[in-house]
Enzyme design. Structure first.
Site, mmCIF file in Angstrom:
data_model
loop_
_atom_site.group_PDB
_atom_site.id
_atom_site.type_symbol
_atom_site.label_atom_id
_atom_site.label_comp_id
_atom_site.label_asym_id
_atom_site.label_seq_id
_atom_site.Cartn_x
_atom_site.Cartn_y
_atom_site.Cartn_z
ATOM 1 N N ASP A 1 2.786 8.769 6.568
ATOM 2 C CA ASP A 1 1.817 9.596 7.263
ATOM 3 C C ASP A 1 1.675 9.107 8.686
ATOM 4 O O ASP A 1 1.825 7.925 8.926
ATOM 5 C CB ASP A 1 0.465 9.298 6.617
ATOM 6 C CG ASP A 1 -0.092 10.476 5.932
ATOM 7 O OD1 ASP A 1 0.711 11.299 5.500
ATOM 8 O OD2 ASP A 1 -1.312 10.544 5.832
ATOM 9 N N ASP B 1 -2.903 9.892 -0.803
ATOM 10 C CA ASP B 1 -4.184 9.711 -1.471
ATOM 11 C C ASP B 1 -4.804 11.017 -1.975
ATOM 12 O O ASP B 1 -5.663 11.006 -2.834
ATOM 13 C CB ASP B 1 -5.186 8.988 -0.555
ATOM 14 C CG ASP B 1 -5.429 9.738 0.738
ATOM 15 O OD1 ASP B 1 -4.768 10.765 0.970
ATOM 16 O OD2 ASP B 1 -6.282 9.296 1.521
ATOM 17 N N MET C 1 -7.365 24.242 10.203
ATOM 18 C CA MET C 1 -8.490 24.736 10.993
ATOM 19 C C MET C 1 -9.782 24.423 10.243
ATOM 20 O O MET C 1 -9.782 24.215 9.039
ATOM 21 C CB MET C 1 -8.413 26.263 11.149
ATOM 22 C CG MET C 1 -7.295 26.762 12.034
ATOM 23 S SD MET C 1 -7.488 28.515 12.405
ATOM 24 C CE MET C 1 -7.144 29.269 10.855
ATOM 25 N N LYS D 1 -8.948 22.424 6.051
ATOM 26 C CA LYS D 1 -7.917 22.319 5.015
ATOM 27 C C LYS D 1 -6.588 22.000 5.690
ATOM 28 O O LYS D 1 -6.284 22.550 6.745
ATOM 29 C CB LYS D 1 -7.782 23.637 4.252
ATOM 30 C CG LYS D 1 -8.845 23.848 3.212
ATOM 31 C CD LYS D 1 -8.318 24.772 2.103
ATOM 32 C CE LYS D 1 -9.354 24.950 1.013
ATOM 33 N NZ LYS D 1 -10.559 25.635 1.505
ATOM 34 N N ALA D 2 -5.820 21.112 5.044
ATOM 35 C CA ALA D 2 -4.525 20.741 5.620
ATOM 36 C C ALA D 2 -3.593 21.953 5.666
ATOM 37 O O ALA D 2 -2.699 22.022 6.504
ATOM 38 C CB ALA D 2 -3.898 19.615 4.806
ATOM 39 N N GLU D 3 -3.813 22.902 4.749
ATOM 40 C CA GLU D 3 -2.946 24.090 4.725
ATOM 41 C C GLU D 3 -3.199 24.992 5.935
ATOM 42 O O GLU D 3 -2.266 25.495 6.550
ATOM 43 C CB GLU D 3 -3.175 24.904 3.444
ATOM 44 C CG GLU D 3 -2.512 24.339 2.206
ATOM 45 C CD GLU D 3 -3.317 23.207 1.586
ATOM 46 O OE1 GLU D 3 -4.500 23.042 1.986
ATOM 47 O OE2 GLU D 3 -2.765 22.484 0.741
ATOM 48 N N LYS E 1 -12.011 25.775 15.150
ATOM 49 C CA LYS E 1 -11.270 24.769 15.914
ATOM 50 C C LYS E 1 -10.126 24.322 15.025
ATOM 51 O O LYS E 1 -10.238 24.397 13.790
ATOM 52 C CB LYS E 1 -12.168 23.594 16.304
ATOM 53 C CG LYS E 1 -12.585 22.696 15.146
ATOM 54 C CD LYS E 1 -13.221 21.418 15.644
ATOM 55 C CE LYS E 1 -13.431 20.411 14.534
ATOM 56 N NZ LYS E 1 -14.426 20.796 13.529
ATOM 57 N N ASP F 1 -18.698 19.851 9.440
ATOM 58 C CA ASP F 1 -17.356 19.282 9.240
ATOM 59 C C ASP F 1 -17.494 17.773 9.055
ATOM 60 O O ASP F 1 -17.740 17.039 10.005
ATOM 61 C CB ASP F 1 -16.485 19.610 10.471
ATOM 62 C CG ASP F 1 -15.059 19.113 10.317
ATOM 63 O OD1 ASP F 1 -14.742 18.520 9.255
ATOM 64 O OD2 ASP F 1 -14.258 19.316 11.250
HETATM 65 N N1 ATP Z 1 -11.605 18.469 11.147
HETATM 66 C C1 ATP Z 1 -10.636 19.241 11.620
HETATM 67 N N2 ATP Z 1 -10.912 20.492 12.011
HETATM 68 C C2 ATP Z 1 -9.936 21.277 12.480
HETATM 69 N N3 ATP Z 1 -8.671 20.932 12.611
HETATM 70 C C3 ATP Z 1 -8.331 19.703 12.243
HETATM 71 C C4 ATP Z 1 -9.292 18.793 11.728
HETATM 72 N N4 ATP Z 1 -8.645 17.635 11.427
HETATM 73 C C5 ATP Z 1 -7.384 17.825 11.755
HETATM 74 N N5 ATP Z 1 -7.158 19.048 12.240
HETATM 75 C C6 ATP Z 1 -5.889 19.643 12.657
HETATM 76 O O1 ATP Z 1 -5.077 19.816 11.516
HETATM 77 C C7 ATP Z 1 -3.859 19.118 11.642
HETATM 78 C C8 ATP Z 1 -3.440 18.588 10.316
HETATM 79 O O2 ATP Z 1 -4.334 17.606 9.896
HETATM 80 P P1 ATP Z 1 -3.963 16.613 8.711
HETATM 81 O O3 ATP Z 1 -5.036 15.619 8.589
HETATM 82 O O4 ATP Z 1 -3.545 17.370 7.533
HETATM 83 O O5 ATP Z 1 -2.633 15.983 9.236
HETATM 84 P P2 ATP Z 1 -2.489 14.841 10.278
HETATM 85 O O6 ATP Z 1 -3.633 13.945 10.078
HETATM 86 O O7 ATP Z 1 -2.281 15.384 11.618
HETATM 87 O O8 ATP Z 1 -1.173 14.232 9.837
HETATM 88 P P3 ATP Z 1 -0.952 13.054 8.838
HETATM 89 O O9 ATP Z 1 -0.139 13.693 7.768
HETATM 90 O O10 ATP Z 1 -0.216 12.090 9.657
HETATM 91 O O11 ATP Z 1 -2.256 12.533 8.347
HETATM 92 C C9 ATP Z 1 -4.132 18.059 12.667
HETATM 93 O O12 ATP Z 1 -2.983 17.697 13.353
HETATM 94 C C10 ATP Z 1 -5.125 18.750 13.586
HETATM 95 O O13 ATP Z 1 -4.433 19.538 14.531
HETATM 96 MG MG MG Z 2 -4.295 13.247 7.612
#
Ligand code: ATP
Ligand code: MG
Ligand code: K
Length: 675
Positions: free
Chosen positions: A302, A513, A377, A372-374, A390, A339
């Site tokens: 990650d 995790d 946003m 959501k990671a999907e 955002k 959030d």
């Molecule tokens: N709280 C949030 N609200 C809105 N967008 C977010 C938020 N947190 C992260 N993001 C956006 O979503 C994307 C994906 O987040 P995610 O946590 O899934 O992956 P990451 O942390 O960037 O990557 P990694 O897999 O290295 O943890 C981020 O790169 C960011 O642009």
């Molecule tokens: Mg992450």
């Protein structure tokens, strides 16, 4: 782990001595065929102590007694090595068992609380745990939030927050709620909890030989068989040449030739390897997982939280498309009010720091959209119909485009500025208008580049997977020195990377995790779940890191490599040792029969009998001398497997020939005074 048992504490040694004798039981010995052959040799020579002439032999009774004694000591040394390695695990298991007390659980049945024994809880039962109470079993928080003291399991005294939903919902039986109250759904049946599994693991109850170990054992047993055949047929050649070869001499020769050293240390090496992982606060579900870690070709990491600190903090609001900074802040704050991610909270912190206010009441009655990671946003649908979001810039662009919005021309410039500094840009939008960019700052952990350099030298490829945009990903990848990266990846992309690597015949490790990491953790050859993670992640993985430090994967791989190296090095040493002993014993054997053959005495040993006894004594004492190396592992260096092989063949192969020559000569000098 609660107890960091020292390597050699008094009780462990005393117990190992006792165990060494207990393990002489032929039914136990039979499981180690090499040592079993030694035991049969011991029984035959013991018989010859009382009936020296039984096989028409000419060796004196005292010689038979000494050979029998040395063989017994050889067996005891080998048993002691194994018992010592097992002892540490047993001590750990004992202290874990103390954690596992039977307690009264508050079971939630039909809206009422019923008190039942924790041992009667089944999968699916609901329990309520209040402040000060022990959690009666493994489960998932379904209601409420509490801080939990997990020190009994992790050894970490700082309490952790557990709450319903999300990645921090799993609780472990035997830990204690120290504030608030939670409702938990039990996820394991009696005897199958995490603690139960941990106890049986460290106790070695479930210790099964790994495929690698079985393969090596097969080779060693074949070698033993070959030597057995050679030695058994020797008397016939002797007859033909009119040379009398005595049975105790043949047994001594056989024991010196078969790989007793590695045969005695093999299981200790395996146990010690697992133990090293455990002491490192990682629970490996099998020895196979630890070994697989040693053979890993690719590591999937990650970005956020593994390579970087992961406390991505909002540090700047950058307006675009003619908006004002205060507007960016305002909408960013409104989208972050509920959030709970660190990113979301940091937006509100930045507002305070910049002393910017915003109208909190405009959010009332709105519907919060969780991150959501999907979707990448988060935000809120306001009661007046406006939607605030955002998120990742590309995700927001697509969302705005779907509403026929316009893209501010300076958006990409602002986003790229953040990304090329290694930060994460989050775009802020309301309906079809983009107001600006939040600059989330994150830092690469120190020492990452060195670690990845080491990995590369070991021939391991590192791939960073991140949900972040390609520019941020590239910047961090360059700064940290990973070999490859995948940007804008969704959780399912991780599993695709793993499958792709595996299709090329590679072994892959990853950490995770979340519940959405579970399939990838299961797919990986080595999956390390964080203890803070969800039950699904922990069940899919074959290791659990109690400290929840994802970068530990690097050390776990190093420990696995060290285990394989130690086994290889000691096998090499053992076999080349046996070759050296051959040169001591074989000439002595013929000299015993034909004294004129003194030219055979290449090592210039005192007498045929002292030569045989010296070789046999050396064969015995080399086992305890190598116990520290077997337990600690050979010194570890980050170089490629081919280089390692060369280096180890040189050190342990050559050393394995030289050391016994010197050792046998030295022993001979001493015992020749009597023999
Ligand atoms: N709280 C949030 N609200 C809105 N967008 C977010 C938020 N947190 C992260 N993001 C956006 O979503 C994307 C994906 O987040 P995610 O946590 O899934 O992956 P990451 O942390 O960037 O990557 P990694 O897999 O290295 O943890 C981020 O790169 C960011 O642009
Ligand atoms: Mg992450
Ligand atoms: K041997």
């Amino acid at each position: 782990m609660q107890t960091k048992t020292s390597m050699l504490s008094g009780p462990i040694i005393r117990n190992a001595v006792k165990e060494a004798f207990m393990k002489l039981d032929p039914r136990v010995m039979f499981r180690n065929p090499i040592l079993f052959v030694v035991e049969i040799g011991f029984i035959i020579t013991l018989f010859l102590c009382f009936f020296p002439g039984a096989f028409q032999g000419s060796t004196p009774a005292w010689f038979n007694i000494v050979v029998a004694a040395i063989l017994l000591v050889t067996l005891l040394f080998a048993n002691f090595a194994e018992a010592l390695a097992e002892g540490r695990g047993k001590a750990q298991a004992d202290s874990l068992k103390q954690t596992k007390k039977d307690i009264v659980a508050n079971k939630w049945v039909g809206g009422e609380i019923k008190q039942v024994a924790s041992t009667d809880l089944r999968k699916g039962d609901i329990v309520v745990i209040s402040q000060g109470e022990m959690i009666p079993g493994d489960g998932e928080v379904i209601e409420g939030l509490a801080s939990v003291d997990e020190s009994a399991i992790t050894g970490e005294s700082a309490p952790v927050i557990k709450e319903a939903g999300g990645d921090f919902s799993s609780v472990t039986g035997g830990t204690r709620v120290i504030s608030d109250q939670i409702k938990v759904r039990i996820t394991s049946d009696p005897g199958e909890s995490f603690l139960d599994r941990m106890i049986s693991l460290v106790e070695g109850a479930k210790r099964q030989k790994t495929p690698n170990e079985i393969a090596l054992n097969t080779v060693l047993i074949s070698l033993t068989l070959i030597f057995l055949i050679v030695v058994v047929t020797l008397p016939f050649f002797g007859d033909y040449l009119n040379i009398e070869i005595d049975v105790p001499v043949l047994i001594a020769l056989l024991v010196c030739l078969i790989p007793t050293t590695i045969g005695g240390l093999l299981s200790a090496i395996g146990i010690a390897g697992m133990d090293r992982v455990t002491r490192f606060n990682v629970i490996a579900m099998s020895g196979k997982a630890v070994e697989a870690a040693g053979d890993i070709n690719t590591i999937i990491l990650d970005k956020t939280g593994t390579i970087t600190y992961g406390n991505r903090m909002a540090s700047e609001f950058i307006p675009v498309g003619g908006a004002k900074q205060i507007e960016v802040g305002e909408w960013a704050a409104i989208s972050s009010m509920k959030d709970e991610t660190p990113e979301g909270r940091s937006v509100l912190d930045l507002m305070k720091k910049l002393e910017l206010g915003y109208n909190e009441s405009s959010a009332s009655g709105g519907e919060f959209i969780e991150f959501k990671a999907e979707t990448r946003m988060s935000g809120i649908d306001l009661s007046d119909g406006r939607k605030v979001r955002k998120g990742a810039v590309d995700a927001i662009k697509r969302w705005v485009a779907a509403q026929n919005g316009i893209m501010p021309t300076d958006l990409d410039v602002a986003a790229d500025k953040v990304a090329s500094a290694g930060g994460t840009p989050l775009a802020v939008a309301v309906d079809n208008r983009i107001y600006g960019v939040i600059y989330l700052k994150d830092t690469v952990k120190p020492g990452m580049r060195e670690r990845f350099d080491q990995m590369r030298q070991m021939g391991i490829k590192t791939v960073m997977c991140t949900g972040d945009n390609p520019l941020t990903a590239a910047t961090i990848a360059r700064e940290a020195g990973v070999d490859d990266f995948i940007a804008e990846s969704k959780p399912e992309d991780k599993i695709a990377v793993i499958r792709r690597e595996q299709a090329e015949g590679k072994l892959v490790a990853m950490t995770g995790d979340g519940t959405n990491d579970a399939p990838a953790l299961a797919q990986a050859d080595v999956g390390i779940a964080m203890n803070s993670g969800t039950v699904a992640a922990k069940e899919a993985a074959n290791m659990v890191d109690l400290d929840s430090d994802p970068s530990k994967i690097i050390e776990v791989v190093a420990i696995g490599k060290q285990l394989l190296m130690t086994r290889g090095a000691l096998t090499t040493f053992s076999i080349s040792n046996d070759i050296a002993k051959y040169f001591a014993i074989l000439p002595a054997m013929f000299m015993l029969a034909i004294p004129e053959m003194n030219t055979l005495n290449v090592m210039q040993l005192g007498s045929p009998m002292s030569a045989i006894l010296s070789a046999l004594i050396f064969n015995a004492i080399i086992i305890p001398l190598l116990i520290p190396l077997a337990m600690k592992g050979v010194a570890y260096k980050a170089v490629s497997s081919a280089q390692l092989l060369k280096r180890n063949l040189f050190i342990y192969g050559l050393g394995g020939v030289i050391v016994p020559f010197a050792g046998i000569k030295l022993i001979d000098l001493v015992i020749h005074l009597w023999v």
